[in-house]
Design an enzyme around this catalytic site. Sequence first.
Site, short mmCIF file in Angstrom:
data_model
loop_
_atom_site.label_atom_id
_atom_site.label_comp_id
_atom_site.label_asym_id
_atom_site.label_seq_id
_atom_site.Cartn_x
_atom_site.Cartn_y
_atom_site.Cartn_z
N SER A 9 27.61 21.19 -7.73
CA SER A 9 28.55 22.26 -7.35
C SER A 9 27.89 23.21 -6.36
O SER A 9 27.53 22.81 -5.25
CB SER A 9 29.05 22.99 -8.60
OG SER A 9 30.11 23.86 -8.27
N HIS A 50 37.05 23.89 -8.97
CA HIS A 50 37.15 22.43 -8.81
C HIS A 50 38.51 21.93 -9.32
O HIS A 50 38.60 20.92 -10.03
CB HIS A 50 36.00 21.72 -9.55
CG HIS A 50 34.66 22.04 -9.00
ND1 HIS A 50 34.25 21.64 -7.74
CD2 HIS A 50 33.62 22.77 -9.51
CE1 HIS A 50 33.03 22.07 -7.51
NE2 HIS A 50 32.63 22.78 -8.56
#
Length: 230
Positions: A56, A161
């Site tokens: 991430s 996300h």
Amino acid sequence: GVSLSELCALGPEGLLNNTSNAQPAILTASLAALKLTKHYRSEIFKANPKYFLGHSVGEYSALAAAGIIDQRTAIYLVRQRGLLMETASQLWPGKMVALHGFESEEQVVNLCMKAGVEIANSNGPGQLTITGGEKEVNEVVRMAKEWKLKPRELTISGGFHSSKMKPIQQPFREILARAEFKDLNPQTIFVLNATGLPASSVEEIKEELVMQLIAPVRWWKSIEFVLDQG
């Protein structure tokens, strides 16, 4: 405009947990750890690292470690990314929960689809992170507890996300277009979060950083790729 060293050391925690502060702080701590490792364990780096990947926001740490972007650019990008994510979270609130201990990933994925919840991270065998609206995520958590799974809510400010981040993709694409990226070193293999596969160009990396905002982090697939390369 922010002293990251003071923020990391002193907080306050509520301010540090803001996405626009947490992301630069995490990245700075990651790069500091890399610098310390190079200093105290220099033998590790005698063979130049070939594979670079990060989870991430860690993808930006990996880009800096690989020399594709410099430290200042990395911090700037994650600050802008965090500000955009905060804006999206205020308009479309959400949450993220890590689920541990399941035997059938397919069973969890099917449950999420029925509840309107998305998979944010595929971290490894028996661990997924789910993302979405608070009501929908809470319903999946309730079912997960009935299955004796171990849910753990993440200290973040939105449903990252996920499709909730779609409105910030184009503004972030424009920020990335102005950022300076160096061409890929032929000896460097940069593994992308959204695909779990290596990037073929800087343009592909930039587009993946935009896609990563709404796509799950395929961490387990990324690790398997590196392991498969020996």
